[in-house]
Every structure is written in structure tokens, then in C-alpha cells.
Design an enzyme around this catalytic site. Structure first.
Site, PDB file in Angstrom:
ATOM      1  N   TYR A 275      -2.746  -1.349  10.075  1.00 46.76           N
ATOM      2  CA  TYR A 275      -2.694  -1.480   8.618  1.00 46.76           C
ATOM      3  C   TYR A 275      -1.348  -1.005   8.071  1.00 46.76           C
ATOM      4  O   TYR A 275      -0.696  -1.702   7.285  1.00 46.76           O
ATOM      5  CB  TYR A 275      -3.827  -0.670   7.988  1.00 46.76           C
ATOM      6  CG  TYR A 275      -3.881  -0.752   6.481  1.00 46.76           C
ATOM      7  CD1 TYR A 275      -4.409  -1.873   5.858  1.00 46.76           C
ATOM      8  CD2 TYR A 275      -3.407   0.290   5.691  1.00 46.76           C
ATOM      9  CE1 TYR A 275      -4.460  -1.958   4.461  1.00 46.76           C
ATOM     10  CE2 TYR A 275      -3.453   0.215   4.312  1.00 46.76           C
ATOM     11  CZ  TYR A 275      -3.982  -0.910   3.705  1.00 46.76           C
ATOM     12  OH  TYR A 275      -4.011  -0.989   2.330  1.00 46.76           O
TER      13      TYR A 275
ATOM     14  N   SER B 244       0.846  -1.191   0.000  1.00 44.29           N
ATOM     15  CA  SER B 244       0.000   0.000   0.000  1.00 44.29           C
ATOM     16  C   SER B 244       0.878   1.235   0.000  1.00 44.29           C
ATOM     17  O   SER B 244       2.062   1.171   0.358  1.00 44.29           O
ATOM     18  CB  SER B 244      -0.881   0.006   1.258  1.00 44.29           C
ATOM     19  OG  SER B 244      -1.531   1.247   1.447  1.00 44.29           O
TER      20      SER B 244
END
Length: 253
Positions: free
Chosen positions: A151, A138
Site C-alpha cells: 500500500y 495517502s
């Protein structure tokens, strides 16, 4: 050309969103694709729609037994494993101060431990003929992003695990790379109000969020021989988000 003819690719988290787009692109490029997910209804429907070149298996990526079942099925059905797209993941978070330990551990278990088990499981099969592992990290794995304690940590971990795999597996002709999507329009991001269209995401240089197909094209490239000398790379597909602040952010206009 991103040709995957004769290759077999496993795509985790493939029932919808980015994973589904990667599965579609891989089939279009000629691959046999095994789509895995915990979303059984959507996954089976997608595989059925893609025809004879796609299969679906229910798969919990945190389970070693599930990973072995997926790998065995893929090798027995198609004669080998040539590609793995570690896409399955969950995204939710709050501040570092308020994130619960239980939630932090849950995100790492899916997003990072799942990637580790997947890599570990397919390596023996890939040693026979080489292969390509594409780990979906990401933009949050390239910078410090607020409200992403679990995350962000997991995606930095995926980035690091990718580097380790690339170094260890290079002479085995197994390439390992990470893709770092920016804000992308998927069912997960739509649920928090993300919209598509020009000007809808002004804090990226391109001024918009990405579409799953724009990420999937990069994934198929890394799976293919077009990227035969690419390993250990981190490919940002983020509209320039991690490049730096926009003119408007700098000038305050």
C-alpha cells in the site's frame, strides 16, 4: 468558489467512502459525474440518489478496456471529460518481511497501475479544453508507515506519477495534483476498528480521524478553477499527522 458547473468528472471507487463523498460534492458544485466501481449495487444506488447529474458504470480500474469504455461513455454522454478523480484503491498489509509477492503485486496493480491507465486514457479528451486530474494518494505516500509494504509503495508511486503528469501536461492546461488523506473514517477503516470522535486518534495533532466530506472538499477545490494555478501539488488532508509527532508522543505523557 469551487464551481464545477458545465464540467464532467469521473470518480473511480465512487460507490462508498471517500469516493462517494467526492461524487456528492462534485454534483453539489454543479458537475455531471460518472461514478465507477466494482461495487455495482452500492454504486447504482448512489447514482440514483444523486439524480440526473450522476451516472454509474461498473469498472475494473486495472482493465484498459474498461477505462476506454468509461472514457467513451463519458465523452459521448456529456460532451467531454473535464475532471478525473483517481480514488479506487485497496488497503491491506503486513510487514515487509511477511508480505507475499502476489499480494504486493495485486495492490500495485489496483492502486498504481489503475491510476496510470486512467490518466493515460483521459489525457487525449482533456487536451481539447484542459482539465484537472486528482489522484488520491495517502499519508502513507508522504512517510514510511509500518505494515504497508504494498500500500505504501503504491501511494508513493501515485505521488510520483502525479508530479510527472503535472510537468508533462502543464502547457496542455491539464493540472495534476495528489491528495494525501490521513486516517479517515470509511467502511474500509471501520472494518479494522477505527472510530470517529474527538480523542479517538491521539497520534494526530487534531486528535481524531477525518471524515470523508473533509477530504472531498479538497478534491472539489482541486477540480475547480479556484485551483487554476495549482499543479504538481501534494495536499495533505490528515489532521497534521505527517507534520510531526504530537506533544504527547514527544513527552511520553
Amino acid at each position: 468558489m469551487n464551481d464545477l458547473t458545465g464540467r464532467t468528472v469521473i470518480v473511480t471507487g465512487g460507490a462508498r467512502g471517500l469516493g462517494a463523498s467526492a461524487a456528492r460534492h462534485a454534483v453539489a458544485a454543479g458537475a455531471e459525474v460518472v461514478i465507477t466501481d466494482v461495487l455495482e449495487g452500492e454504486g447504482r444506488a448512489l447514482a440514483a440518489g444523486l439524480g440526473a447529474h450522476a451516472r454509474f458504470l461498473r469498472h475494473d480500474v486495472t482493465s484498459e478496456a474498461d477505462w476506454r469504455r468509461v472514457a467513451d461513455f463519458t465523452a459521448e454522454t456529456f460532451g467531454g471529460i473535464h475532471g478525473l478523480v483517481n480514488n479506487a484503491g485497496i488497503s491491506a498489509g503486513t510487514t515487509l518481511e511477511t508480505e507475499s509477492v502476489a499480494h504486493f503485486r495485486k495492490i500495485l496493480d489496483v492502486n498504481l497501475t489503475g491510476v496510470f491507465i486512467g490518466m493515460k486514457t483521459v489525457i487525449p479528451a482533456m487536451r481539447e479544453h484542459g482539465g484537472s486530474i486528482v489522484n488520491i494518494s495517502s499519508a502513507a505516500g508522504l512517510m514510511g508507515l509500518a505494515l504497508t509494504a504494498g500500500y505504501g509503495a503504491s501511494k508513493w508511486g501515485v505521488r510520483g506519477l502525479t508530479k510527472i503528469g503535472a510537468v508533462e501536461l502543464g502547457t496542455a492546461r491539464i493540472r495534476v495534483n495528489s491528495v494525501h488523506p490521513g486516517m479517515t473514517y470509511t467502511p474500509m477503516t471501520a472494518a479494522v476498528g477505527i472510530e470517529t470522535g474527538e480523542g479517538k486518534y491521539p497520534n494526530t495533532p487534531m486528535g481524531r480521524v477525518g471524515e470523508p466530506d473533509e477530504i472531498a472538499g479538497s478534491v472539489v477545490y482541486l477540480l475547480s478553477d479556484a485551483a487554476s494555478y495549482v499543479t504538481g501539488a501534494e495536499l495533505a488532508v490528515d489532521g497534521g499527522w505527517t507534520t510531526g509527532p504530537t506533544v504527547a508522543q514527544v513527552t511520553g505523557q
